[in-house]
Design a protein around this motif. Structure first.
Motif, mmCIF file in Angstrom:
data_model
loop_
_atom_site.group_PDB
_atom_site.id
_atom_site.type_symbol
_atom_site.label_atom_id
_atom_site.label_comp_id
_atom_site.label_asym_id
_atom_site.label_seq_id
_atom_site.Cartn_x
_atom_site.Cartn_y
_atom_site.Cartn_z
ATOM 1 N N ASP A 106 0.818 -1.215 0.000
ATOM 2 C CA ASP A 106 0.000 0.000 0.000
ATOM 3 C C ASP A 106 0.854 1.268 0.000
ATOM 4 O O ASP A 106 1.961 1.293 0.532
ATOM 5 C CB ASP A 106 -0.861 0.049 1.275
ATOM 6 C CG ASP A 106 -2.064 -0.875 1.200
ATOM 7 O OD1 ASP A 106 -2.157 -1.678 0.256
ATOM 8 O OD2 ASP A 106 -2.906 -0.782 2.117
ATOM 9 N N TYR A 107 0.305 2.331 -0.564
ATOM 10 C CA TYR A 107 0.850 3.695 -0.414
ATOM 11 C C TYR A 107 0.178 4.326 0.801
ATOM 12 O O TYR A 107 -0.928 3.917 1.197
ATOM 13 C CB TYR A 107 0.517 4.544 -1.665
ATOM 14 C CG TYR A 107 -0.958 4.499 -1.958
ATOM 15 C CD1 TYR A 107 -1.848 5.312 -1.267
ATOM 16 C CD2 TYR A 107 -1.483 3.555 -2.838
ATOM 17 C CE1 TYR A 107 -3.213 5.202 -1.461
ATOM 18 C CE2 TYR A 107 -2.843 3.443 -3.034
ATOM 19 C CZ TYR A 107 -3.694 4.268 -2.344
ATOM 20 O OH TYR A 107 -5.033 4.147 -2.510
ATOM 21 N N ILE A 179 -3.709 17.427 0.496
ATOM 22 C CA ILE A 179 -2.845 16.243 0.395
ATOM 23 C C ILE A 179 -3.578 15.177 -0.422
ATOM 24 O O ILE A 179 -4.769 14.941 -0.202
ATOM 25 C CB ILE A 179 -2.423 15.723 1.797
ATOM 26 C CG1 ILE A 179 -1.571 14.456 1.701
ATOM 27 C CG2 ILE A 179 -3.617 15.499 2.731
ATOM 28 C CD1 ILE A 179 -0.882 14.075 3.017
ATOM 29 N N ALA A 180 -2.880 14.591 -1.398
ATOM 30 C CA ALA A 180 -3.542 13.643 -2.294
ATOM 31 C C ALA A 180 -2.552 12.558 -2.717
ATOM 32 O O ALA A 180 -1.342 12.759 -2.690
ATOM 33 C CB ALA A 180 -4.068 14.357 -3.537
ATOM 34 N N SER A 181 -3.103 11.408 -3.098
ATOM 35 C CA SER A 181 -2.274 10.386 -3.736
ATOM 36 C C SER A 181 -2.951 9.911 -5.006
ATOM 37 O O SER A 181 -4.183 9.962 -5.130
ATOM 38 C CB SER A 181 -2.018 9.206 -2.790
ATOM 39 O OG SER A 181 -3.230 8.566 -2.466
ATOM 40 N N LYS A 188 -6.560 8.561 -5.425
ATOM 41 C CA LYS A 188 -6.907 7.554 -4.415
ATOM 42 C C LYS A 188 -7.220 8.196 -3.064
ATOM 43 O O LYS A 188 -8.095 7.734 -2.355
ATOM 44 C CB LYS A 188 -5.744 6.561 -4.241
ATOM 45 C CG LYS A 188 -5.388 5.795 -5.500
ATOM 46 C CD LYS A 188 -6.456 4.770 -5.830
ATOM 47 C CE LYS A 188 -6.038 3.858 -6.967
ATOM 48 N NZ LYS A 188 -7.074 2.848 -7.262
ATOM 49 N N GLN A 189 -6.434 9.178 -2.681
ATOM 50 C CA GLN A 189 -6.649 9.879 -1.417
ATOM 51 C C GLN A 189 -6.744 11.369 -1.711
ATOM 52 O O GLN A 189 -6.049 11.877 -2.599
ATOM 53 C CB GLN A 189 -5.477 9.658 -0.448
ATOM 54 C CG GLN A 189 -5.309 8.222 0.024
ATOM 55 C CD GLN A 189 -4.035 8.055 0.855
ATOM 56 O OE1 GLN A 189 -2.932 8.134 0.324
ATOM 57 N NE2 GLN A 189 -4.180 7.839 2.157
ATOM 58 N N SER A 228 -5.099 1.814 -0.581
ATOM 59 C CA SER A 228 -5.337 0.578 -1.331
ATOM 60 C C SER A 228 -4.003 0.068 -1.855
ATOM 61 O O SER A 228 -2.961 0.664 -1.576
ATOM 62 C CB SER A 228 -6.342 0.809 -2.474
ATOM 63 O OG SER A 228 -5.823 1.690 -3.423
ATOM 64 N N GLY A 229 -4.048 -1.004 -2.596
ATOM 65 C CA GLY A 229 -2.819 -1.687 -2.983
ATOM 66 C C GLY A 229 -2.207 -1.172 -4.285
ATOM 67 O O GLY A 229 -2.844 -0.443 -5.054
ATOM 68 N N MET A 230 -0.968 -1.584 -4.508
ATOM 69 C CA MET A 230 -0.233 -1.230 -5.737
ATOM 70 C C MET A 230 0.378 -2.510 -6.306
ATOM 71 O O MET A 230 0.611 -3.478 -5.593
ATOM 72 C CB MET A 230 0.902 -0.244 -5.424
ATOM 73 C CG MET A 230 0.451 1.032 -4.736
ATOM 74 S SD MET A 230 1.834 2.147 -4.365
ATOM 75 C CE MET A 230 2.653 1.283 -3.018
ATOM 76 N N ASN A 231 0.648 -2.462 -7.605
ATOM 77 C CA ASN A 231 1.263 -3.600 -8.292
ATOM 78 C C ASN A 231 2.575 -3.184 -8.932
ATOM 79 O O ASN A 231 2.825 -1.995 -9.146
ATOM 80 C CB ASN A 231 0.310 -4.122 -9.380
ATOM 81 C CG ASN A 231 -0.975 -4.643 -8.795
ATOM 82 O OD1 ASN A 231 -0.962 -5.508 -7.914
ATOM 83 N ND2 ASN A 231 -2.095 -4.094 -9.247
ATOM 84 N N LYS A 232 3.378 -4.176 -9.271
ATOM 85 C CA LYS A 232 4.636 -3.889 -9.961
ATOM 86 C C LYS A 232 4.347 -3.118 -11.245
ATOM 87 O O LYS A 232 3.419 -3.471 -11.978
ATOM 88 C CB LYS A 232 5.384 -5.183 -10.266
ATOM 89 C CG LYS A 232 6.051 -5.770 -9.043
ATOM 90 C CD LYS A 232 6.723 -7.107 -9.331
ATOM 91 C CE LYS A 232 6.985 -7.812 -8.002
ATOM 92 N NZ LYS A 232 7.357 -9.208 -8.155
ATOM 93 N N GLY A 233 5.137 -2.101 -11.501
ATOM 94 C CA GLY A 233 4.961 -1.274 -12.697
ATOM 95 C C GLY A 233 4.095 -0.056 -12.454
ATOM 96 O O GLY A 233 4.107 0.880 -13.262
ATOM 97 N N ASP A 234 3.331 -0.037 -11.356
ATOM 98 C CA ASP A 234 2.494 1.135 -11.050
ATOM 99 C C ASP A 234 3.366 2.351 -10.737
ATOM 100 O O ASP A 234 4.461 2.224 -10.176
ATOM 101 C CB ASP A 234 1.598 0.871 -9.824
ATOM 102 C CG ASP A 234 0.415 -0.033 -10.141
ATOM 103 O OD1 ASP A 234 0.180 -0.316 -11.339
ATOM 104 O OD2 ASP A 234 -0.266 -0.455 -9.189
#
Ligand code: MG
Length: 251
Positions: A106-107, A179-181, A188-189, A228-234
């Motif tokens: 997660d971030y 603040i955001a992601s 996401k945020q 939430s989650g992240m994957n390789k390459g994100d």
């Protein structure tokens, strides 16, 4: 001022970012008044490093109401505190390494306080005197490992799990910043640092009553809801008003 740390000509230096140019400073930004080496670099010609090589990153958990609620946890009455090791630091643009033993990465978008001088038993009203400035942190978390351990050290302590940067600024008012992601461009945020449960002057005072905070140490103030989650390459981006965008790729 905007402080950066960078590598150029085989040396590690601190500098002041002014537009697209970087003026190298002598020694460290904690020594005031600043003095300059006379060298100037183009921002695009240097390799950014994490903006400070911290001795400890003191991180606050559950410091936004909506993040506590998304875990179904009560609003804490005293700060939830954990440490990240110095080896977790990563620079803007550096890859975040997805550990093989993790199955949910997660971030966490966070405003980070950078300590400017040695702080012990600091009063809330004096806290600002001990702060060099503010930067962006991504409190990267191996979420599936978090409940398996009574402590959070494993879930949050891997190498590259503390991206910081791109720069430290003393030009923002941290009490109210957007603040955001984003992951691959999708928001996401989205929150505001005015929603922090425990505010920065209290955190500096409280933490310095426990441990001496050293120049360059980080207080990461917690993340809002929307993890939430992240994957390789994100590609993960954290943006804070006045502090730019911290961008990293998952590898
Ligand atoms: Mg966090």
């Amino acid at each position: 001022m905007k402080y950066i740390r960078f590598e150029a000509d085989g040396r590690k230096l601190y500098g002041i970012l002014e537009g697209n140019s970087v003026r190298a400073i002598k020694g460290e930004p904690f020594q005031k008044p600043l003095s300059f080496t006379g060298e100037e670099y183009g921002y695009n010609d240097i390799k950014l490093l994490p903006p400070v090589p911290f001795s400890k990153a003191v991180c606050i958990g559950l410091n936004y109401r909506d993040h506590a609620e998304e875990f179904g946890l009560p609003i804490p009455e005293t700060p939830v505190v954990f440490l990240k090791p110095s080896t977790s630091a990563a620079a803007h643009s550096e890859n975040i390494i997805y550990p093989p033993i993790c199955h949910r990465l997660d971030y966490e978008a966070e405003l980070a306080v950078v300590i400017g001088k040695k702080a012990k038993n600091v009063k809330e009203e004096d806290a600002a005197d001990y702060i060099l400035g503010y930067t962006i942190a991504n409190d990267v978390t191996a979420r599936d490992l978090q409940p398996k351990n009574g402590q959070w050290t494993i879930a949050k302590g891997f190498d590259t799990f503390m991206p910081l940067g791109p720069y430290i600024s003393d030009e923002v008012d941290p009490s109210s910043l957007m603040i955001a992601s984003r992951v691959n461009g999708e928001t996401k945020q989205m929150s505001n640092t005015s929603n922090l449960i425990f505010k920065i002057p209290f955190l500096v005072s409280y933490l310095s009553s426990v441990m001496t905070l050293l120049p360059g140490d980080i207080i990461s103030t917690g993340t809002p809801g929307g993890i939430s989650g992240m994957n390789k390459g994100d590609i993960v981006e954290i943006e804070i008003e006045g502090l730019g965008v911290l961008r990293n790729t998952i590898a």
